[in-house]
Design a protein around this motif. Sequence first.
Motif, mmCIF file in Angstrom:
data_model
loop_
_atom_site.group_PDB
_atom_site.id
_atom_site.type_symbol
_atom_site.label_atom_id
_atom_site.label_comp_id
_atom_site.label_asym_id
_atom_site.label_seq_id
_atom_site.Cartn_x
_atom_site.Cartn_y
_atom_site.Cartn_z
ATOM 1 N N TYR A 1 0.836 -1.205 0.000
ATOM 2 C CA TYR A 1 0.000 0.000 0.000
ATOM 3 C C TYR A 1 0.868 1.251 0.000
ATOM 4 O O TYR A 1 0.686 2.146 -0.835
ATOM 5 C CB TYR A 1 -0.926 0.009 1.216
ATOM 6 C CG TYR A 1 -1.907 1.166 1.206
ATOM 7 C CD1 TYR A 1 -3.181 0.996 0.692
ATOM 8 C CD2 TYR A 1 -1.550 2.432 1.679
ATOM 9 C CE1 TYR A 1 -4.089 2.052 0.653
ATOM 10 C CE2 TYR A 1 -2.437 3.488 1.648
ATOM 11 C CZ TYR A 1 -3.704 3.300 1.135
ATOM 12 O OH TYR A 1 -4.578 4.361 1.096
ATOM 13 N N GLN B 1 2.649 2.561 -3.016
ATOM 14 C CA GLN B 1 1.837 3.238 -4.031
ATOM 15 C C GLN B 1 1.819 4.751 -3.838
ATOM 16 O O GLN B 1 1.353 5.479 -4.726
ATOM 17 C CB GLN B 1 0.402 2.698 -4.002
ATOM 18 C CG GLN B 1 0.283 1.208 -4.183
ATOM 19 C CD GLN B 1 1.050 0.696 -5.379
ATOM 20 O OE1 GLN B 1 0.926 1.207 -6.495
ATOM 21 N NE2 GLN B 1 1.865 -0.339 -5.149
ATOM 22 N N THR B 2 2.295 5.225 -2.691
ATOM 23 C CA THR B 2 2.312 6.664 -2.433
ATOM 24 C C THR B 2 3.593 7.315 -2.941
ATOM 25 O O THR B 2 3.718 8.548 -2.883
ATOM 26 C CB THR B 2 2.156 6.962 -0.928
ATOM 27 O OG1 THR B 2 3.273 6.414 -0.208
ATOM 28 C CG2 THR B 2 0.863 6.361 -0.393
ATOM 29 N N GLY C 1 -0.563 12.664 -9.715
ATOM 30 C CA GLY C 1 -1.655 11.944 -10.364
ATOM 31 C C GLY C 1 -2.739 11.472 -9.407
ATOM 32 O O GLY C 1 -2.558 11.429 -8.191
ATOM 33 N N LEU C 2 -3.876 11.083 -9.986
ATOM 34 C CA LEU C 2 -5.046 10.695 -9.208
ATOM 35 C C LEU C 2 -4.808 9.422 -8.395
ATOM 36 O O LEU C 2 -5.355 9.268 -7.299
ATOM 37 C CB LEU C 2 -6.243 10.493 -10.141
ATOM 38 C CG LEU C 2 -6.797 11.765 -10.814
ATOM 39 C CD1 LEU C 2 -7.927 11.397 -11.768
ATOM 40 C CD2 LEU C 2 -7.290 12.743 -9.750
ATOM 41 N N ARG C 3 -4.034 8.482 -8.914
ATOM 42 C CA ARG C 3 -3.803 7.228 -8.199
ATOM 43 C C ARG C 3 -3.099 7.472 -6.878
ATOM 44 O O ARG C 3 -3.514 6.957 -5.838
ATOM 45 C CB ARG C 3 -2.982 6.260 -9.062
ATOM 46 C CG ARG C 3 -2.811 4.870 -8.439
ATOM 47 C CD ARG C 3 -2.011 3.967 -9.352
ATOM 48 N NE ARG C 3 -0.659 4.483 -9.533
ATOM 49 C CZ ARG C 3 0.348 4.251 -8.688
ATOM 50 N NH1 ARG C 3 0.147 3.548 -7.593
ATOM 51 N NH2 ARG C 3 1.537 4.751 -8.920
ATOM 52 N N VAL C 4 -2.028 8.266 -6.923
ATOM 53 C CA VAL C 4 -1.297 8.585 -5.690
ATOM 54 C C VAL C 4 -2.198 9.365 -4.734
ATOM 55 O O VAL C 4 -2.217 9.106 -3.525
ATOM 56 C CB VAL C 4 -0.013 9.383 -6.005
ATOM 57 C CG1 VAL C 4 0.646 9.877 -4.714
ATOM 58 C CG2 VAL C 4 0.963 8.516 -6.792
ATOM 59 N N ASP C 5 -2.970 10.306 -5.271
ATOM 60 C CA ASP C 5 -3.896 11.082 -4.440
ATOM 61 C C ASP C 5 -4.883 10.177 -3.715
ATOM 62 O O ASP C 5 -5.188 10.374 -2.529
ATOM 63 C CB ASP C 5 -4.661 12.093 -5.294
ATOM 64 C CG ASP C 5 -3.776 13.209 -5.821
ATOM 65 O OD1 ASP C 5 -2.638 13.342 -5.318
ATOM 66 O OD2 ASP C 5 -4.220 13.931 -6.726
ATOM 67 N N ALA C 6 -5.401 9.177 -4.425
ATOM 68 C CA ALA C 6 -6.378 8.267 -3.824
ATOM 69 C C ALA C 6 -5.763 7.484 -2.673
ATOM 70 O O ALA C 6 -6.380 7.319 -1.611
ATOM 71 C CB ALA C 6 -6.916 7.304 -4.882
ATOM 72 N N PHE C 7 -4.525 7.029 -2.861
ATOM 73 C CA PHE C 7 -3.867 6.280 -1.788
ATOM 74 C C PHE C 7 -3.583 7.172 -0.580
ATOM 75 O O PHE C 7 -3.647 6.714 0.558
ATOM 76 C CB PHE C 7 -2.576 5.641 -2.304
ATOM 77 C CG PHE C 7 -2.793 4.336 -3.025
ATOM 78 C CD1 PHE C 7 -2.948 3.160 -2.318
ATOM 79 C CD2 PHE C 7 -2.872 4.298 -4.407
ATOM 80 C CE1 PHE C 7 -3.164 1.958 -2.965
ATOM 81 C CE2 PHE C 7 -3.092 3.105 -5.071
ATOM 82 C CZ PHE C 7 -3.239 1.929 -4.355
#
Length: 305
Positions: free
Chosen positions: A32, A35-36, A212-218
């Motif tokens: 997890y 991913q950040t 990016g959105l993926r890092v933001d979500a994590f």
Amino acid sequence: MINNTQSGNSQFRLGITLSLIANSVWGGAAFYWLQTRPVNSIDVLAHRGAWTLPAVLLVLILSRRVFSTARLLKQPKTLFLMLLAAALISVNWGTFLYAVTHGHATEASLGYFLLPILSVLLGIVIFGERPTLSQKVAIGMALVAIVVQLLAVGTIPIISLTLSLSFALYGAIRKKVQADAIQGLFIESLFLFPAGLLWILLHDGAGYGAFGLRVDAFLLLSGAFTAIPLITHVMASRLLPLSTVGLMSYVGPSLQLIVAQFFLHEQTPILTFLSFAIVWCGLAFIIGDNIRRYRHLRKVAQQDV
């Protein structure tokens, strides 16, 4: 009688399932937090501190425990102890985040294997508990393992000791507070939230919106990721015998070690694995001692009935 037995077996299976969920999340946490990246560890820690509060507050609302938790906030001693606990858990979280994102996941897993032994040591030092022979042997083996690690890498295992000592002290403080795990995490989050939010505001989002959105979500879901395994662990603890909970707690660091070696491909000296083996032997003494105590207490309880 049959219905009671079936109910007991059902509760035990549910407890094992919940405990496996909690320890599997903790064991695979490196996946997890990786991913950040490329957000640095301090920024991730700030997001984790900020977003844990709303996640835990939601749990309190759903479980209708807001008012009972609010009463704890009127106790100055409780607030002071929880402030110390919040500081220690921040050190623990920050160290773990640094470890898994900088190639030290193996050393992190060693820290959590050392945790039960250090907890015994703190029980002796802080609470004046009298150690059993098995516990003395385990403490001695832990010291030998640290010396072996010193020989392996030329320095003491700072990450391992920081993780285990911070969490052991955290546990010792929490033992003095009349709050369960969820209530305690909420109060800790009250202290962590403003510090984390202030850091995020002063550092242009602390990585949020930059990768990016993926890092933001994590980053945003880091609070839920923190709360979910704790909640399932608490539920499992209420369904399982204490000895079983203790045994299940080794699933997490075992998975951390597997992740570090087979998925993150960390290079580990042979002497480091020797230190692991020594710690595992020490843990075997503690596990055996816990099982013996549990059986004795169970026997006494049956005689009383």
